[in-house]
Design a protein around this motif. Structure first.
Motif, mmCIF file in Angstrom:
data_model
loop_
_atom_site.group_PDB
_atom_site.id
_atom_site.type_symbol
_atom_site.label_atom_id
_atom_site.label_comp_id
_atom_site.label_asym_id
_atom_site.label_seq_id
_atom_site.Cartn_x
_atom_site.Cartn_y
_atom_site.Cartn_z
ATOM 1 N N LEU A 24 0.826 -1.200 0.000
ATOM 2 C CA LEU A 24 0.000 0.000 0.000
ATOM 3 C C LEU A 24 0.862 1.253 0.000
ATOM 4 O O LEU A 24 0.581 2.214 -0.720
ATOM 5 N N PHE A 25 1.914 1.226 0.789
ATOM 6 C CA PHE A 25 2.867 2.345 0.808
ATOM 7 C C PHE A 25 3.475 2.569 -0.567
ATOM 8 O O PHE A 25 3.581 3.706 -1.052
ATOM 9 N N ASN A 26 3.834 1.473 -1.239
ATOM 10 C CA ASN A 26 4.400 1.547 -2.582
ATOM 11 C C ASN A 26 3.412 2.178 -3.565
ATOM 12 O O ASN A 26 3.769 3.032 -4.382
ATOM 13 N N SER A 27 2.144 1.789 -3.465
ATOM 14 C CA SER A 27 1.105 2.334 -4.347
ATOM 15 C C SER A 27 0.880 3.819 -4.083
ATOM 16 O O SER A 27 0.659 4.598 -5.023
ATOM 17 N N LEU A 28 0.936 4.211 -2.820
ATOM 18 C CA LEU A 28 0.744 5.625 -2.461
ATOM 19 C C LEU A 28 1.859 6.493 -3.055
ATOM 20 O O LEU A 28 1.609 7.610 -3.507
ATOM 21 N N ILE A 29 3.085 5.963 -3.057
ATOM 22 C CA ILE A 29 4.200 6.694 -3.670
ATOM 23 C C ILE A 29 3.924 6.914 -5.157
ATOM 24 O O ILE A 29 4.121 8.017 -5.699
ATOM 25 N N ASN A 30 3.451 5.864 -5.831
ATOM 26 C CA ASN A 30 3.130 5.977 -7.259
ATOM 27 C C ASN A 30 2.059 7.027 -7.510
ATOM 28 O O ASN A 30 2.146 7.804 -8.465
ATOM 29 N N VAL A 31 1.038 7.053 -6.658
ATOM 30 C CA VAL A 31 -0.049 8.019 -6.823
ATOM 31 C C VAL A 31 0.474 9.448 -6.646
ATOM 32 O O VAL A 31 0.136 10.347 -7.424
ATOM 33 N N VAL A 32 1.306 9.656 -5.624
ATOM 34 C CA VAL A 32 1.860 10.993 -5.367
ATOM 35 C C VAL A 32 2.709 11.456 -6.551
ATOM 36 O O VAL A 32 2.606 12.603 -7.002
ATOM 37 N N ILE A 33 3.557 10.565 -7.072
ATOM 38 C CA ILE A 33 4.407 10.910 -8.217
ATOM 39 C C ILE A 33 3.548 11.220 -9.436
ATOM 40 O O ILE A 33 3.783 12.210 -10.150
ATOM 41 N N LEU A 34 2.525 10.398 -9.685
ATOM 42 C CA LEU A 34 1.634 10.596 -10.828
ATOM 43 C C LEU A 34 0.937 11.953 -10.751
ATOM 44 O O LEU A 34 0.928 12.716 -11.730
ATOM 45 N N LEU A 35 0.362 12.275 -9.609
ATOM 46 C CA LEU A 35 -0.352 13.546 -9.451
ATOM 47 C C LEU A 35 0.587 14.733 -9.582
ATOM 48 O O LEU A 35 0.233 15.749 -10.193
ATOM 49 N N SER A 36 1.787 14.604 -9.028
ATOM 50 C CA SER A 36 2.761 15.701 -9.077
ATOM 51 C C SER A 36 3.220 15.978 -10.501
ATOM 52 O O SER A 36 3.219 17.119 -10.962
ATOM 53 N N VAL A 37 3.622 14.910 -11.204
ATOM 54 C CA VAL A 37 4.106 15.069 -12.578
ATOM 55 C C VAL A 37 2.982 15.559 -13.488
ATOM 56 O O VAL A 37 3.199 16.405 -14.361
ATOM 57 N N ASN A 38 1.785 15.048 -13.292
ATOM 58 C CA ASN A 38 0.637 15.472 -14.100
ATOM 59 C C ASN A 38 0.355 16.961 -13.905
ATOM 60 O O ASN A 38 0.084 17.685 -14.870
ATOM 61 N N LYS A 39 0.429 17.425 -12.653
ATOM 62 C CA LYS A 39 0.166 18.840 -12.357
ATOM 63 C C LYS A 39 1.232 19.735 -12.968
ATOM 64 O O LYS A 39 0.925 20.792 -13.542
ATOM 65 N N ILE A 40 2.499 19.314 -12.853
ATOM 66 C CA ILE A 40 3.604 20.101 -13.422
ATOM 67 C C ILE A 40 3.475 20.182 -14.936
ATOM 68 O O ILE A 40 3.637 21.250 -15.541
ATOM 69 N N SER A 41 3.188 19.047 -15.581
ATOM 70 C CA SER A 41 3.033 19.018 -17.036
ATOM 71 C C SER A 41 1.879 19.907 -17.495
ATOM 72 O O SER A 41 1.984 20.617 -18.494
ATOM 73 N N LYS A 42 0.787 19.859 -16.753
ATOM 74 C CA LYS A 42 -0.381 20.682 -17.106
ATOM 75 C C LYS A 42 -0.074 22.159 -16.979
ATOM 76 O O LYS A 42 -0.509 22.979 -17.805
ATOM 77 N N LYS A 43 0.683 22.512 -15.952
ATOM 78 C CA LYS A 43 1.010 23.914 -15.721
ATOM 79 C C LYS A 43 2.029 24.443 -16.720
ATOM 80 O O LYS A 43 1.935 25.575 -17.192
ATOM 81 N N VAL A 44 3.014 23.612 -17.059
ATOM 82 C CA VAL A 44 4.107 24.067 -17.936
ATOM 83 C C VAL A 44 3.731 23.975 -19.418
ATOM 84 O O VAL A 44 3.961 24.917 -20.190
ATOM 85 N N LYS A 45 3.146 22.829 -19.830
ATOM 86 C CA LYS A 45 2.877 22.603 -21.256
ATOM 87 C C LYS A 45 1.393 22.470 -21.586
ATOM 88 O O LYS A 45 1.030 22.369 -22.768
ATOM 89 N N GLY A 46 0.541 22.451 -20.578
ATOM 90 C CA GLY A 46 -0.895 22.304 -20.849
ATOM 91 C C GLY A 46 -1.290 20.903 -21.248
ATOM 92 O O GLY A 46 -2.379 20.707 -21.783
ATOM 93 N N VAL A 47 -0.423 19.917 -20.986
ATOM 94 C CA VAL A 47 -0.716 18.527 -21.323
ATOM 95 C C VAL A 47 -0.877 17.734 -20.039
ATOM 96 O O VAL A 47 -0.020 17.789 -19.157
#
Length: 301
Positions: free
Chosen positions: A275-298
């Motif tokens: 579960l801890f491993n899955s939570l790390i994946n979720v945090v990384i996914l949300l973070s990278v997705n937010k950065i990409s959306k803010k920088v490139k709109g994707v």
């Protein structure tokens, strides 16, 4: 309700087509989530999920106080990062290079040969590596001996483990992963290339100024998805490459979960780590997705 019923009647064949995939996800992805309760229990197979003693965050505390916690997290991160560092850009470069070849038998052969390793099982891949890097009769060490160099036990040498793991991953998957980039390149309007040629652009400039920028949305989308699976390294390949000399660099979260859950039957503790491993994946996914959306709109959502 009437509108919903009408939509279901209208799209009944499409819904029927989607039904097997929906059931597959429901059975193997959502229903098993009930088992996450074990992460907060001193799980007993006799008492079951709903009868076992609730211990709260005790399993998580036990993991983080373990001498193995830092090692498995560090190894998982390094292997995942190196996989992403080398495994992500190489299919893009390969697709760009393949695009420069003229359509013909040679291009088809190159594509086919690059796809084939993806269909070879992990067991066979590791068997090939063991034969190739054998310290006595392996091809690599035979060539080293002819050059007057000492033999190296690559598969049992900790300093070579990450190189062999990541290198074999890249070799096995780069051709298959390039397919989506090749498809995206095929969808680029030829008018852009014609206009650039009229302006005097050479082939390298066409690739850098038209092909690569046109691939940015695809690249970012796949990068986000890859980051979401960053800590999800499977234990199969690592276990097949295991040896006492490489434990310090090869022990990852999934192998630790395998040892504790399957071999040690400590299901609650293993579930907590998973579960801890899955939570790390979720945090990384949300973070990278937010950065990409803010920088490139994707973004993927």
């Amino acid at each position: 309700m009437k509108k919903t019923i009408n939509l279901i009647k209208r799209d009944r064949y499409l819904l029927l087509l989607v039904l097997p995939a929906f059931l597959l996800i429901l059975l193997f992805n959502y229903i098993p989530m009930g088992g996450l309760l074990m992460a907060f229990e001193n799980y007993s197979t006799k008492k079951g999920i709903f009868g076992s003693e609730f211990v709260g965050l005790e399993n998580f505390k036990q993991f983080f106080s373990s001498i193995f916690a830092f090692r498995v997290i560090k190894n998982t991160f390094l292997l995942s990062f190196l996989n992403l560092l080398w495994g992500f850009p190489i299919p893009i470069i390969f697709a760009l290079m393949l695009n420069e070849l003229k359509n013909g038998p040679f291009k088809k052969v190159v594509q086919t040969v690059s796809y084939l390793p993806h269909f070879v099982s992990t067991v066979v891949i590791i068997g090939m590596m063991i034969s190739m890097f054998d310290p006595n009769f392996g091809l690599v060490n035979v060539l080293r001996a002819k050059l007057g160099l000492d033999s190296i036990a690559f598969m049992s040498d900790a300093s070579w483990f990450r190189t062999l793991f990541v290198g074999s991953e890249v070799w096995q998957n780069f051709g298959w992963n390039s397919i989506i980039y090749i498809a995206a390149i095929a969808g680029i309007s030829q008018d852009l290339y014609e206009a650039a040629k009229i302006d005097g652009a050479n082939r390298f400039q066409l690739a850098m100024k038209i092909t690569l920028p046109s691939l940015v949305p695809t690249i970012l989308t796949l990068f986000i998805l890859n980051c979401g699976w960053m800590f999800s390294l499977g234990f199969e390949k690592v276990i097949l490459m295991y040896s006492p000399g490489t434990y310090a660099v090869s022990d990852i979260i999934s192998t630790y979960v395998y040892r504790k859950g399957i071999l040690g039957a400590d299901f609650g503790y293993a579930t907590a780590i998973g579960l801890f491993n899955s939570l790390i994946n979720v945090v990384i996914l949300l973070s990278v997705n937010k950065i990409s959306k803010k920088v490139k709109g994707v973004s993927i959502f």
